[in-house]
Write an enzyme that holds these catalytic residues in place. Structure first.
Site, PDB file in Angstrom:
ATOM      1  N   GLY A   1       0.691  -1.270  -0.014  1.00  0.00           N
ATOM      2  CA  GLY A   1      -0.033  -0.227   0.013  1.00  0.00           C
ATOM      3  C   GLY A   1       0.749   1.266  -0.050  1.00  0.00           C
ATOM      4  O   GLY A   1       0.485   2.192  -0.712  1.00  0.00           O
TER       5      GLY A   1
ATOM      6  N   TRP B   1       2.416   1.511  -3.518  1.00  0.00           N
ATOM      7  CA  TRP B   1       1.419   2.181  -4.483  1.00  0.00           C
ATOM      8  C   TRP B   1       1.440   3.640  -4.367  1.00  0.00           C
ATOM      9  O   TRP B   1       1.113   4.252  -5.321  1.00  0.00           O
ATOM     10  CB  TRP B   1      -0.051   1.697  -3.868  1.00  0.00           C
ATOM     11  CG  TRP B   1      -1.014   2.252  -4.795  1.00  0.00           C
ATOM     12  CD1 TRP B   1      -1.519   1.715  -6.050  1.00  0.00           C
ATOM     13  CD2 TRP B   1      -2.147   3.287  -4.283  1.00  0.00           C
ATOM     14  NE1 TRP B   1      -2.557   2.563  -6.477  1.00  0.00           N
ATOM     15  CE2 TRP B   1      -2.781   3.378  -5.497  1.00  0.00           C
ATOM     16  CE3 TRP B   1      -2.188   4.384  -3.224  1.00  0.00           C
ATOM     17  CZ2 TRP B   1      -3.748   4.646  -5.591  1.00  0.00           C
ATOM     18  CZ3 TRP B   1      -3.039   5.176  -3.268  1.00  0.00           C
ATOM     19  CH2 TRP B   1      -3.881   5.286  -4.495  1.00  0.00           C
ATOM     20  N   HIS B   2       1.667   4.365  -3.069  1.00  0.00           N
ATOM     21  CA  HIS B   2       1.395   5.784  -3.083  1.00  0.00           C
ATOM     22  C   HIS B   2       2.727   6.508  -3.990  1.00  0.00           C
ATOM     23  O   HIS B   2       2.574   7.648  -4.428  1.00  0.00           O
ATOM     24  CB  HIS B   2       1.660   6.393  -1.617  1.00  0.00           C
ATOM     25  CG  HIS B   2       0.394   6.072  -0.886  1.00  0.00           C
ATOM     26  ND1 HIS B   2       0.000   5.130  -0.436  1.00  0.00           N
ATOM     27  CD2 HIS B   2      -0.830   6.986  -0.877  1.00  0.00           C
ATOM     28  CE1 HIS B   2      -1.357   5.233   0.080  1.00  0.00           C
ATOM     29  NE2 HIS B   2      -1.849   6.384  -0.314  1.00  0.00           N
ATOM     30  N   GLY B   3       3.709   5.902  -3.947  1.00  0.00           N
ATOM     31  CA  GLY B   3       4.793   6.632  -4.993  1.00  0.00           C
ATOM     32  C   GLY B   3       6.030   5.726  -4.892  1.00  0.00           C
ATOM     33  O   GLY B   3       6.302   4.616  -4.216  1.00  0.00           O
TER      34      GLY B   3
ATOM     35  N   PHE C   1      -0.188  10.454  -6.941  1.00  0.00           N
ATOM     36  CA  PHE C   1      -0.115   9.144  -6.664  1.00  0.00           C
ATOM     37  C   PHE C   1      -0.866   8.476  -7.843  1.00  0.00           C
ATOM     38  O   PHE C   1      -1.171   7.833  -7.952  1.00  0.00           O
ATOM     39  CB  PHE C   1      -0.712   8.850  -5.349  1.00  0.00           C
ATOM     40  CG  PHE C   1      -0.306   9.443  -4.147  1.00  0.00           C
ATOM     41  CD1 PHE C   1       1.278  10.094  -4.241  1.00  0.00           C
ATOM     42  CD2 PHE C   1      -1.008   9.797  -3.305  1.00  0.00           C
ATOM     43  CE1 PHE C   1       1.660  10.861  -3.154  1.00  0.00           C
ATOM     44  CE2 PHE C   1      -0.462  10.774  -1.975  1.00  0.00           C
ATOM     45  CZ  PHE C   1       1.002  10.913  -2.349  1.00  0.00           C
TER      46      PHE C   1
END
Lengths: 495, 337
Positions: free
Chosen positions: A322, A325-327, A495
């Site tokens: 997770g 996933w943000h960056g 993102f």
């Protein structure tokens, strides 16, 4: 196009609403839905027209793959699903992580790597997750969306396209169908306008006024500077509040806009900073992402099926991914790992000391403060551009800064905004409570029938379609209009 | 509790917004902060313009209004000395402001003429009319000037109008925070730099560095620079008969400057600030303004490539020639009597 821009507020939205309702007024309900899809693609193309090809390409590929799940053998369907997942993730990895992965591999091999400077199409993380969920759901149910335009609308519908909430086809399909055959209540439009105004005010009046405090501290820290404890705490608190009002403001606007078009999107925030544990936090923060990660990552990883240690491992992996996933960056990886560790610890503690049915106010407050502290520490990594910058801020927050560390000199107004934002976070009802919005299609949407005075007398606050609420919304709109000349992108657009 | 329809709800919402926005526009503030807020250039001078007009009692007999072309052309101290040598004693001030846009020239002229007695107002004239408004007009203009700016064809009208309430609120808050000692501005103007702020010999940037303006190019380089500059010029977009619309903004504001000057008994002359290799006479002057005011034309003296720092700005040698010529023209013209 930003929701908080003049072009959106005074050109795109009024024109799209006028044509949409113009078509519906003439009984062209199906055409109005088709028009909404075209408007959504236009909305996306406004950013960078070339990226529209990436979006439309993924729509065509995923729609086509899902169509074949029911027509081929189980074995072939599984292959198709694997192919679909690989294609979607491959695209995401290429646009979002290629430079990061390549530079790290090159560093490990002691080789030089010149970044390609790949610019990812805006919203790719969101439309990829939306479509991955669709593929998996179609594979499981062996059913698919027959109408291409409906599927395209599901993916592109502009209120959620860029930064969520992440939606599921099963939630939207009946709504599109109903939109094609029925008119909808104007009460939905009023509720939409109210939620949009609340969201706009959250973003423009609160989040954007906190940016300077966060930037002042983190930009300096990322370049090797250090503030004293008060400065570092001011920066960390400013960012903690900024990201909440930025993203929840966006989500409110998205839900409000969808309501204006007769659609309900899922709730994404539920007063997360009032959480009494990290597990509770993730049930209240970016709810649609948490749910997605649970359904399409944690459970496929094995969930809690392999015993306690396997469960904790899966929890940790889910949060780590997770974070990624943000960056593409070590700070996001650390942020994810921190939340993974928090959650694992929380589960272990809960196993040891199960939750009591009732808790004292002091106990609840203590848990809220402790949870928020953990969240703030993690946000420091999330906001900083470098691990060194994050560690520098945390060191100052822990009173470990050198004696000559600089104080933060800033306008008094920053402290005003921090106090106001914090008061709203902890003392005010959230948007769902104000409007009594529910994303459950089984529940009828009805704005509260209570007057402001009456609601305040009962110890609550509700937004009903009354003259007083029209005036409040008008004031929020005016305040927002006065501030939106500053170009401020939503944090989650990155993102 | 009284429930209202969607139409009434939206009408109430928009009426409230409008009233609130008008209320914001009416908020008072310290005008100096407005001039100080225009500081995003390397070497801003708006705060100095305000200080010179309002705080410096030295007379302003001759005032120059224009862009950086004027800023880099007219050395007011040299001009005063040149005039004195010719028996004319006058204080000259260069109120140029960088970037083009006649609306900004009007703002400066209005601030100047409504607060000071000026004998001669010298307004820059170039070979092309600047159809676009000044990008920083919203920083300095009075609210009524933002609202009453010409709408057609003014590509910045709605942006400026939308920006106005926020500007007024910001300035109102800054004024009061200042009074309470709670304001920590990003930009603090340097101490007053004197009655003449010269941009022809040196450019003093905000980082404390002094840059001599003695740049010179070879003949070949100047030809190249000239051609690049000419290639970047956008010719009139609309047919000639639509020129009053296309060039409405500059013409409207020059007209207002001339009217304002007349009201205050100030003589106006245009100063041709040409580009390198530009026409001998500025076409806008010949076509529109020849009947309205006289033109001082130093162009024939500025044809040498050695006098130019770039395609549109003179270097210090060029500015000396222009300033000397200007002194002669002002003394001969008898504008100060």
């Amino acid at each position: 196009m930003l929701f908080n821009s003049y072009i959106f507020l005074f050109a795109f939205l009024p024109v799209v609403l006028a044509i949409f309702f113009g078509l519906r007024h003439r009984g062209l309900l199906g055409a109005s839905v088709f028009f909404l899809m075209l408007a959504s693609v236009t909305f996306y193309a406004y950013w960078k027209p070339i990226d529209t090809f990436v979006l439309l390409g993924t729509i065509v590929v995923n729609y086509s793959l899902a169509k074949y799940f029911g027509r081929v053998s189980a074995q072939h369907a599984k292959w198709l699903l694997t192919l679909g997942i690989a294609a979607n993730l491959g695209l995401l990895i290429y646009f979002k992580y290629f430079d990061f992965l390549a530079s790290n591999v090159a560093a490990m091999l002691s080789k030089d790597y010149v970044a390609r400077g790949i610019v990812m199409p805006i919203g790719i993380s969101f439309f990829t997750f939306t479509q991955l969920a669709y593929l998996v759901d179609c594979y499981k149910s062996r059913s698919y969306e027959a109408q291409f335009s409906s599927y395209a609308l599901f993916v592109t519908i502009f209120p959620h396209l860029i930064a969520g909430p992440i939606i599921h086809h099963a939630e939207m399909r009946p709504q599109f169908a109903r939109l094609r055959r029925e008119t909808f209540d104007t009460e939905m439009i009023i509720m939409g306008v109210i939620m949009f105004m609340i969201g706009l005010a959250k973003k423009v009046l609160l989040a954007d006024n906190l940016v300077s405090g966060a930037d002042a501290v983190f930009n300096v820290a990322d370049h090797g500077g250090q503030f004293n404890a008060a400065g570092a705490w001011t920066g960390a608190l400013a960012y903690t509040l900024q990201i909440y009002f930025d993203f929840s403001g966006y989500s409110d606007m998205a839900i409000g806009l969808a309501l204006m078009f007769g659609l309900r999107l899922p709730v994404n925030f539920n007063s997360p900073y009032k959480s009494t544990s990290i597990i509770d936090f993730w049930r209240r923060w970016h709810i649609t992402l948490s749910t997605w990660l649970r359904d399409y990552l944690y459970i496929p990883l094995g969930g809690n099926r392999g015993g306690e240690w396997a469960r904790l491992r899966n929890v940790f992996i889910t949060f780590l991914l997770g974070g990624i996933w943000h960056g593409a960056g070590w700070t996001f990886i650390i942020w994810g790992a921190l939340h993974g560790a928090y959650n694992v610890t929380n589960h272990l503690l809960r196993n040891q000391w199960p939750l009591r049915a009732t808790q004292s106010f002091r106990m609840t407050l203590g848990k809220q403060v402790f949870t928020l502290l953990l969240v703030i520490i993690a946000w420091v990594f999330f906001r900083a551009k470098t691990v060194g910058g994050a560690l520098s801020v945390l060191k100052s927050m822990a009173l470990l800064a050198p004696a000559d560390a600089a104080p933060l000199t800033t306008d008094f107004s920053l402290y005003f905004w921090i106090v106001l934002a914090a008061a709203l976070v902890f003392l005010a009802p959230n948007t769902q409570q104000l409007t009594q919005y529910s994303a459950q299609l089984s529940e009828q949407l009805k704005l509260p029938r209570m007057g402001l005075i009456e609601a305040l007398r009962r110890g609550g606050l509700v937004f009903a379609p009354s003259p007083a609420v029209a005036i409040i919304c008008g004031l929020l709109f005016a305040g927002a209009l006065a501030c939106i000349w500053r170009p401020a992108i939503f944090i989650y657009f990155n993102f | 509790m009284r429930q209202i329809s969607l139409r009434k709800f939206l009408m109430g919402l928009f009426a409230t917004s409008l009233a609130a926005l008008l209320g914001m526009i009416a908020l008072p503030h310290d005008k100096y902060l407005r001039y100080e807020s225009l500081n995003d250039h390397t070497a801003p001078n708006a705060y100095w313009i305000y200080q010179r007009i309002h705080n410096d009692p030295a007379p302003i007999d001759i005032a120059f209004i224009g862009t950086s072309r004027t800023g880099r052309s007219v050395n007011t101290e040299r001009l005063e000395n040149d005039l004195a040598a010719r028996g004319v004693h006058a204080k000259a001030v260069n109120f140029h402001i960088v970037k083009t846009g006649r609306d900004m020239h009007y703002v400066i002229a209005k601030e100047l003429l409504t607060h000071r007695q000026v004998k001669l107002l010298v307004v820059e004239m170039t070979e092309l009319e600047d159809r676009t408004p000044h990008p920083d007009f919203i920083f300095l203009a009075d609210p009524q000037d933002v609202i009453t700016a010409p709408l057609f064809i003014n590509l910045r009208y709605f942006y400026n109008l939308a920006r106005l309430p926020g500007r007024q609120v910001d300035l109102f808050l800054e004024t009061h925070l200042n009074q309470l000692g709670l304001r920590h501005p990003d930009f603090v103007a340097p101490p007053y730099q004197g009655s003449n702020l010269d941009w022809t010999e040196y450019l003093d940037t905000l980082d404390g560095k002094r840059h001599p303006l003695t740049t010179q190019h070879s003949y070949q380089d100047m030809q190249k620079i000239r051609m690049e500059q000419e290639a970047a010029i956008t010719p009139p977009v609309l047919p000639k008969s639509f020129a009053p619309f296309e060039f409405r903004v500059p013409r409207y504001y020059i007209d207002r400057i001339l009217t304002l000057a007349k009201q205050h008994g100030t003589t106006v002359v245009f100063l041709y600030a040409p580009r390198y290799g530009g026409p001998a006479m500025p076409p806008p002057y010949e076509q529109i303004y020849a009947q309205r005011a006289e033109l001082i034309n130093p162009q024939p003296l500025l044809e040498g490539f050695q006098l130019w720092a770039d395609a549109t700005h003179l270097n210090s040698s060029g500015s000396k020639i222009l300033t000397d010529y200007l002194a002669e023209a002002i003394a001969q013209g008898g504008y100060l009597h």
